[in-house]
Scaffold this active site. Structure first.
Site, PDB file in Angstrom:
ATOM      1  N   GLU A 165      -2.151  10.588  -0.461  1.00 47.87           N
ATOM      2  CA  GLU A 165      -3.415   9.842  -0.494  1.00 47.87           C
ATOM      3  C   GLU A 165      -3.802   9.386   0.892  1.00 47.87           C
ATOM      4  O   GLU A 165      -4.985   9.419   1.274  1.00 47.87           O
ATOM      5  CB  GLU A 165      -3.275   8.643  -1.440  1.00 47.87           C
ATOM      6  CG  GLU A 165      -4.571   7.882  -1.714  1.00 47.87           C
ATOM      7  CD  GLU A 165      -4.832   6.727  -0.769  1.00 47.87           C
ATOM      8  OE1 GLU A 165      -5.880   6.071  -0.916  1.00 47.87           O
ATOM      9  OE2 GLU A 165      -3.998   6.466   0.133  1.00 47.87           O
ATOM     10  N   GLU A 166      -2.794   8.962   1.653  1.00 50.79           N
ATOM     11  CA  GLU A 166      -3.070   8.440   2.993  1.00 50.79           C
ATOM     12  C   GLU A 166      -3.564   9.528   3.942  1.00 50.79           C
ATOM     13  O   GLU A 166      -4.112   9.225   5.004  1.00 50.79           O
ATOM     14  CB  GLU A 166      -1.817   7.763   3.563  1.00 50.79           C
ATOM     15  CG  GLU A 166      -1.312   6.571   2.762  1.00 50.79           C
ATOM     16  CD  GLU A 166      -2.226   5.365   2.822  1.00 50.79           C
ATOM     17  OE1 GLU A 166      -3.320   5.467   3.423  1.00 50.79           O
ATOM     18  OE2 GLU A 166      -1.855   4.314   2.264  1.00 50.79           O
ATOM     19  N   ASP A 189      -4.551   0.548  -6.629  1.00 49.35           N
ATOM     20  CA  ASP A 189      -4.189   0.764  -5.230  1.00 49.35           C
ATOM     21  C   ASP A 189      -4.208  -0.580  -4.522  1.00 49.35           C
ATOM     22  O   ASP A 189      -5.266  -1.181  -4.350  1.00 49.35           O
ATOM     23  CB  ASP A 189      -5.215   1.725  -4.594  1.00 49.35           C
ATOM     24  CG  ASP A 189      -4.813   2.192  -3.206  1.00 49.35           C
ATOM     25  OD1 ASP A 189      -3.825   1.673  -2.662  1.00 49.35           O
ATOM     26  OD2 ASP A 189      -5.505   3.077  -2.673  1.00 49.35           O
ATOM     27  N   ASP A 222      -0.228  -7.244 -15.635  1.00 47.97           N
ATOM     28  CA  ASP A 222      -0.657  -7.564 -16.999  1.00 47.97           C
ATOM     29  C   ASP A 222      -2.055  -7.024 -17.281  1.00 47.97           C
ATOM     30  O   ASP A 222      -2.344  -6.587 -18.409  1.00 47.97           O
ATOM     31  CB  ASP A 222      -0.619  -9.075 -17.223  1.00 47.97           C
ATOM     32  CG  ASP A 222       0.802  -9.601 -17.388  1.00 47.97           C
ATOM     33  OD1 ASP A 222       1.681  -8.824 -17.805  1.00 47.97           O
ATOM     34  OD2 ASP A 222       1.029 -10.788 -17.100  1.00 47.97           O
ATOM     35  N   ASP A 225       0.842  -1.201   0.000  1.00 52.00           N
ATOM     36  CA  ASP A 225       0.000   0.000   0.000  1.00 52.00           C
ATOM     37  C   ASP A 225       0.880   1.255   0.000  1.00 52.00           C
ATOM     38  O   ASP A 225       1.206   1.760   1.065  1.00 52.00           O
ATOM     39  CB  ASP A 225      -0.919  -0.013   1.216  1.00 52.00           C
ATOM     40  CG  ASP A 225      -1.916   1.128   1.221  1.00 52.00           C
ATOM     41  OD1 ASP A 225      -2.091   1.789   0.177  1.00 52.00           O
ATOM     42  OD2 ASP A 225      -2.519   1.366   2.280  1.00 52.00           O
TER      43      ASP A 225
END
Length: 574
Positions: free
Chosen positions: A231-232, A260, A379, A197
């Site tokens: 973001e956190e 994420d 992928d 994360d």
């Protein structure tokens, strides 16, 4: 992924929360200090401006068929095959003539993770907002991108007394007025290095960006990659970026892909529920989100990995985009939510244990990654970027084109063999219908008319759908030139509910001296929302012939609800 009360988290770890307020900060765009280096942009800044107005979406363009369908490479391991057939329940394929995504090497993604771990280790154990480890992470990613020709920009903002950074990288290929953004947050929490994360998402999209450069991709849409700060702390970086966009700049963004936590050690395979087919939580994403979801699901179906939906609950950086109407999607392998016994049966792993037991902890290190999940997701990201960025319009002269805005001689039931009792093909201005998901679109790719099954809405969604068998419609004769490469492109969709089966289908054929199926999309016992996509096929084998294009749809599996449409058909010679 932003922290949330774990008690609110459903299985899959995507719990609800209050939408964070937009970040406050300065409005400057700076270069991160990098002594001794000078960067020259590889392409000019976005200078050509499209007038503000309706946004181009992955399933909708203003001229010609929409971008958004790609041709998997049948020779590539883990890619959908064979060409010319698509199943909403398993494999999604497109006819030859569109780009094939390369394999995204796991070794490359792992190498980036090793660098992020090393950065955290030498910078106080984390890569958090306002800490030196975050700045070093941005410099590492930027150096990789600058070396292969991206035009990189660093956007700075202030939150909670500290400077944060977003890194934006534009590839000098594709239409700068029609942009596909792929993003991941680069920061960790202060408690640890944040390798799952979200170094996992950051490393995966970095390796995809490098693959774009290695292959010299020249798609219809311009690929843009973004690494978000803070973001956190509440989606501060992505919110700042979206707030900084003018209306015209927002309209240039066709869609946003968010990744994420894509390597959770007890992984699940979750895809953001763009069409609200799960019927829970926040509802569908903006128009175009359904196609993003279907594109990602198609990749996982092609490698035999089942997926489940996860709600747009606002916990990650897609939130600011969907709030301003930009379609979004992406993948997620789970956070603090606990894997159920049914999920363990579906995907393996350990029931009764969190998808990521080290979520927001010091143990989220390089050892906290499942390589199989990481490889599959990398992928899938590559497949989504190649598919949704789209094939550029074929060069050369237009041999035949029909946008269906006027009657040009298409014939219903050209062979006299149709069996459908309702929902027959017609050229019409369609009415929108829905039954939990969109079953017929009221908007066309261009103009007001398309070819559509049962265009009326009726009192229920199923009143005018295809019933009782096959309905077909055929073009007037088209004389093809004897030389050059001939390419057929068209937009299409197939929609059905969970009462459908593999006996139901949409099929497009070319009939001349021989008959060739150019596209076949088969049904499945699941909801499939209507969403415009594009198919492209090399039809040079018919050079010098007079041909007809035949479009068929079938409700052949019993009491199925089936709808289909085709628009903006074109044959070009190059």
């Amino acid at each position: 992924m932003k922290v949330v009360d774990a008690r609110a988290a459903p299985p899959g770890g995507a719990g609800g929360h209050r939408t964070p307020r937009p970040p406050t900060g300065d409005a400057r765009v700076d270069q991160i200090p990098d002594p001794g280096r000078t960067r020259e942009p590889t392409s000019a800044p976005l200078a050509h401006r499209r007038p503000a107005g309706r946004r181009r979406q992955p399933g909708r363009t203003r001229r010609g068929p929409p971008a958004g369908a790609g041709q998997p490479d049948p020779a590539a391991a883990g890619r959908p095959a064979p060409a010319g057939r698509q199943s909403s329940g398993s494999t999604e394929n497109f006819p030859p003539g569109t780009f094939a995504a390369p394999d995204i090497p796991l070794a490359g993604v792992r190498a980036h993770l090793t660098q992020f771990q090393s950065i955290a280790t030498t910078n106080g154990g984390n890569r958090a907002h306002g800490r030196p480890g975050y700045l070093a992470s941005v410099n590492y990613v930027r150096g990789q991108l600058d070396a292969v020709g991206y035009r990189t920009t660093v956007q700075s903002f202030t939150y909670n007394g500290a400077t944060g950074y977003n890194l934006i990288a534009d590839w000098p290929g594709g239409d700068p007025d029609d942009v596909l953004v792929t993003g991941a947050h680069l920061d960790s929490v202060a408690a640890g290095p944040g390798i799952n994360d979200n170094a996992s998402g950051s490393a995966a999209i970095l390796e995809v960006a490098l693959a774009v450069a290695r292959t010299g991709l020249a798609p219809r849409r311009q690929p843009r990659f973004a690494w978000w700060g803070a973001e956190e702390a509440g989606l501060r970086g992505s919110q700042y970026y979206v707030n900084s966009l003018s209306t015209a700049d927002r309209d240039r963004i066709a869609g946003y892909l968010n990744f994420d936590m894509v390597g959770s050690p007890n992984a699940g395979y979750f895809v953001y529920d763009g069409d609200n087919s799960d019927g829970v939580g926040s509802g569908p994403g903006p128009a175009g989100s359904a196609q993003i979801e279907q594109t990602i699901q198609a990749y996982f179906s092609s490698i035999g990995v089942p997926t489940r939906g996860t709600d747009f609950d606002g916990r990650s950086d897609y939130g600011p985009f969907i709030r301003v109407g930009i379609p979004a999607g992406g993948t997620f392998t789970g956070a603090e939510g606990v894997k159920s016994s049914s999920q363990a049966a579906l995907w393996g792993g350990t029931a009764g244990t969190a998808f990521d037991p080290c979520y927001h902890r010091a143990c989220d290190t390089i050892g906290n990654i499942d390589d199989t999940a990481l490889d599959r997701n990398a992928d899938a990201i590559g497949y989504a970027v190649w598919t949704l960025a789209g094939t550029p319009a074929p060069p050369g002269s237009t041999v035949y084109e029909d946008t269906f805005e006027t009657a040009t001689g298409w014939t219903v039931d050209p062979a006299g063999s149709d069996t459908a009792t309702a929902g027959r093909w017609s050229r019409a201005d369609p009415a929108a219908t829905s039954s939990g998901v969109a079953t017929q679109l009221g908007t066309t790719v261009s103009g007001s008319f398309d070819l559509v099954t049962g265009p009326l809405a009726g009192s229920t969604a199923g009143e005018h759908d295809v019933d009782g068998g096959v309905t077909s419609i055929g073009s007037p004769p088209v004389s093809l030139p004897a030389d050059g490469t001939l390419t057929l492109e068209f937009a299409w969709y197939l929609a059905h509910l969970s009462n459908a089966s593999s006996a139901d289908y949409l099929r497009v054929r070319m009939v001349g001296g021989s008959t060739r199926t150019l596209l076949e999309v088969v049904g499945a016992a699941s909801n499939r929302a209507a969403a415009w996509q594009t198919a492209s096929a090399d039809v040079s084998a018919f050079a010098g012939q007079s041909v007809r294009i035949v479009v068929e749809a079938a409700d052949a599996g019993g009491a199925s609800l089936v709808e289909a449409a085709v628009d903006d058909l074109r044959i070009t010679r190059s």
